[in-house]
Design a protein around this motif. Structure first.
Motif, PDB file in Angstrom:
ATOM      1  N   THR A 115      -1.650  44.711   2.529  1.00 39.19           N
ATOM      2  CA  THR A 115      -2.693  43.726   2.248  1.00 39.19           C
ATOM      3  C   THR A 115      -2.934  42.755   3.399  1.00 39.19           C
ATOM      4  O   THR A 115      -3.809  41.904   3.310  1.00 39.19           O
ATOM      5  CB  THR A 115      -2.362  42.918   0.975  1.00 39.19           C
ATOM      6  OG1 THR A 115      -1.142  42.207   1.188  1.00 39.19           O
ATOM      7  CG2 THR A 115      -2.236  43.836  -0.231  1.00 39.19           C
ATOM      8  N   SER A 116      -2.162  42.868   4.469  1.00 38.25           N
ATOM      9  CA  SER A 116      -2.331  41.974   5.617  1.00 38.25           C
ATOM     10  C   SER A 116      -3.550  42.364   6.436  1.00 38.25           C
ATOM     11  O   SER A 116      -3.858  43.548   6.587  1.00 38.25           O
ATOM     12  CB  SER A 116      -1.098  42.031   6.515  1.00 38.25           C
ATOM     13  OG  SER A 116       0.043  41.574   5.851  1.00 38.25           O
ATOM     14  N   GLN A 161      13.115  40.622   8.423  1.00 41.10           N
ATOM     15  CA  GLN A 161      12.511  40.788   7.113  1.00 41.10           C
ATOM     16  C   GLN A 161      11.737  39.522   6.755  1.00 41.10           C
ATOM     17  O   GLN A 161      12.217  38.411   6.961  1.00 41.10           O
ATOM     18  CB  GLN A 161      13.580  41.050   6.077  1.00 41.10           C
ATOM     19  CG  GLN A 161      14.281  42.360   6.314  1.00 41.10           C
ATOM     20  CD  GLN A 161      14.564  43.045   5.005  1.00 41.10           C
ATOM     21  OE1 GLN A 161      14.425  42.468   3.949  1.00 41.10           O
ATOM     22  NE2 GLN A 161      14.941  44.293   5.095  1.00 41.10           N
ATOM     23  N   TRP A 162      10.536  39.723   6.239  1.00 44.30           N
ATOM     24  CA  TRP A 162       9.696  38.598   5.818  1.00 44.30           C
ATOM     25  C   TRP A 162      10.055  38.234   4.394  1.00 44.30           C
ATOM     26  O   TRP A 162      10.352  39.088   3.565  1.00 44.30           O
ATOM     27  CB  TRP A 162       8.219  38.995   5.872  1.00 44.30           C
ATOM     28  CG  TRP A 162       7.734  39.374   7.209  1.00 44.30           C
ATOM     29  CD1 TRP A 162       7.622  40.641   7.704  1.00 44.30           C
ATOM     30  CD2 TRP A 162       7.291  38.516   8.254  1.00 44.30           C
ATOM     31  NE1 TRP A 162       7.147  40.620   8.973  1.00 44.30           N
ATOM     32  CE2 TRP A 162       6.935  39.324   9.342  1.00 44.30           C
ATOM     33  CE3 TRP A 162       7.171  37.147   8.372  1.00 44.30           C
ATOM     34  CZ2 TRP A 162       6.456  38.800  10.526  1.00 44.30           C
ATOM     35  CZ3 TRP A 162       6.693  36.625   9.549  1.00 44.30           C
ATOM     36  CH2 TRP A 162       6.344  37.445  10.609  1.00 44.30           C
ATOM     37  N   SER A 195       7.824  36.906   2.449  1.00 41.74           N
ATOM     38  CA  SER A 195       6.622  37.381   1.784  1.00 41.74           C
ATOM     39  C   SER A 195       5.766  38.084   2.845  1.00 41.74           C
ATOM     40  O   SER A 195       5.985  37.924   4.035  1.00 41.74           O
ATOM     41  CB  SER A 195       5.847  36.220   1.154  1.00 41.74           C
ATOM     42  OG  SER A 195       5.421  35.327   2.148  1.00 41.74           O
ATOM     43  N   GLU A 196       4.815  38.842   2.387  1.00 36.03           N
ATOM     44  CA  GLU A 196       3.967  39.585   3.318  1.00 36.03           C
ATOM     45  C   GLU A 196       3.068  38.624   4.093  1.00 36.03           C
ATOM     46  O   GLU A 196       2.442  37.744   3.510  1.00 36.03           O
ATOM     47  CB  GLU A 196       3.123  40.585   2.539  1.00 36.03           C
ATOM     48  CG  GLU A 196       2.383  41.537   3.422  1.00 36.03           C
ATOM     49  CD  GLU A 196       1.819  42.692   2.633  1.00 36.03           C
ATOM     50  OE1 GLU A 196       0.647  43.013   2.871  1.00 36.03           O
ATOM     51  OE2 GLU A 196       2.532  43.259   1.805  1.00 36.03           O
ATOM     52  N   PRO A 197       2.984  38.778   5.426  1.00 38.66           N
ATOM     53  CA  PRO A 197       2.114  37.886   6.206  1.00 38.66           C
ATOM     54  C   PRO A 197       0.643  38.142   5.881  1.00 38.66           C
ATOM     55  O   PRO A 197       0.250  39.256   5.559  1.00 38.66           O
ATOM     56  CB  PRO A 197       2.435  38.250   7.650  1.00 38.66           C
ATOM     57  CG  PRO A 197       2.987  39.630   7.594  1.00 38.66           C
ATOM     58  CD  PRO A 197       3.651  39.763   6.261  1.00 38.66           C
ATOM     59  N   ASP A 198      -0.160  37.084   5.973  1.00 38.18           N
ATOM     60  CA  ASP A 198      -1.600  37.220   5.742  1.00 38.18           C
ATOM     61  C   ASP A 198      -2.272  37.979   6.874  1.00 38.18           C
ATOM     62  O   ASP A 198      -3.217  38.729   6.653  1.00 38.18           O
ATOM     63  CB  ASP A 198      -2.264  35.844   5.624  1.00 38.18           C
ATOM     64  CG  ASP A 198      -1.808  35.101   4.386  1.00 38.18           C
ATOM     65  OD1 ASP A 198      -1.479  35.753   3.382  1.00 38.18           O
ATOM     66  OD2 ASP A 198      -1.795  33.864   4.433  1.00 38.18           O
ATOM     67  N   ARG A 233       0.685  49.628   8.780  1.00 35.78           N
ATOM     68  CA  ARG A 233      -0.269  49.508   7.676  1.00 35.78           C
ATOM     69  C   ARG A 233       0.423  49.777   6.348  1.00 35.78           C
ATOM     70  O   ARG A 233       0.190  49.081   5.357  1.00 35.78           O
ATOM     71  CB  ARG A 233      -1.447  50.467   7.891  1.00 35.78           C
ATOM     72  CG  ARG A 233      -2.400  50.599   6.718  1.00 35.78           C
ATOM     73  CD  ARG A 233      -2.849  49.307   6.076  1.00 35.78           C
ATOM     74  NE  ARG A 233      -3.755  48.549   6.897  1.00 35.78           N
ATOM     75  CZ  ARG A 233      -3.868  47.227   6.858  1.00 35.78           C
ATOM     76  NH1 ARG A 233      -3.136  46.514   6.032  1.00 35.78           N
ATOM     77  NH2 ARG A 233      -4.708  46.602   7.616  1.00 35.78           N
ATOM     78  N   ARG A 284       3.592  49.309   5.633  1.00 36.08           N
ATOM     79  CA  ARG A 284       4.541  48.228   5.357  1.00 36.08           C
ATOM     80  C   ARG A 284       3.824  46.939   4.919  1.00 36.08           C
ATOM     81  O   ARG A 284       4.329  46.181   4.117  1.00 36.08           O
ATOM     82  CB  ARG A 284       5.390  47.957   6.598  1.00 36.08           C
ATOM     83  CG  ARG A 284       6.296  46.748   6.526  1.00 36.08           C
ATOM     84  CD  ARG A 284       7.337  46.898   5.414  1.00 36.08           C
ATOM     85  NE  ARG A 284       8.174  45.727   5.316  1.00 36.08           N
ATOM     86  CZ  ARG A 284       7.905  44.653   4.566  1.00 36.08           C
ATOM     87  NH1 ARG A 284       6.786  44.606   3.852  1.00 36.08           N
ATOM     88  NH2 ARG A 284       8.726  43.640   4.530  1.00 36.08           N
ATOM     89  N   TYR A 285       2.640  46.704   5.482  1.00 37.17           N
ATOM     90  CA  TYR A 285       1.878  45.491   5.188  1.00 37.17           C
ATOM     91  C   TYR A 285       0.480  45.867   4.682  1.00 37.17           C
ATOM     92  O   TYR A 285      -0.515  45.637   5.362  1.00 37.17           O
ATOM     93  CB  TYR A 285       1.774  44.603   6.431  1.00 37.17           C
ATOM     94  CG  TYR A 285       3.121  44.236   6.996  1.00 37.17           C
ATOM     95  CD1 TYR A 285       3.955  43.355   6.325  1.00 37.17           C
ATOM     96  CD2 TYR A 285       3.571  44.786   8.186  1.00 37.17           C
ATOM     97  CE1 TYR A 285       5.196  43.026   6.827  1.00 37.17           C
ATOM     98  CE2 TYR A 285       4.814  44.464   8.700  1.00 37.17           C
ATOM     99  CZ  TYR A 285       5.624  43.582   8.008  1.00 37.17           C
ATOM    100  OH  TYR A 285       6.858  43.259   8.505  1.00 37.17           O
TER     101      TYR A 285
END
Length: 69
Positions: free
Chosen positions: A37-38, A2-3, A5-8, A32, A34-35
């Motif tokens: 904005t990455s 689990q992160w 924060s969301e990875p860039d 896509r 799950r993330y």
């Protein structure tokens, strides 16, 4: 895993065949979702870009050029 924060950025590496990529479409969609904005970069054989262009619009990937790696 689990992160906090969301990875860039995410880098997906494809080393299999075309069929493997087609069968992985649900997993790509889940990544896509799950993330959302990455930035997702996809590294693989140039011919895989043709398959990626056929995926639904929510699955937009960019292929990095070798000089960007």
């Amino acid at each position: 895993m689990q992160w906090q924060s969301e990875p860039d950025k995410l880098l997906l590496v494809h080393t299999g065949g075309m069929g493997d990529l087609i069968m992985a479409e649900p997993a790509l969609h889940a990544i896509r979702q799950r993330y959302p904005t990455s930035k997702i970069d996809f590294l693989g054989h140039p011919r895989t870009g043709k398959i990626l262009n056929l995926l639904p619009p929510c699955l937009l990937y960019t292929s990095p050029s070798p000089r960007d790696l």
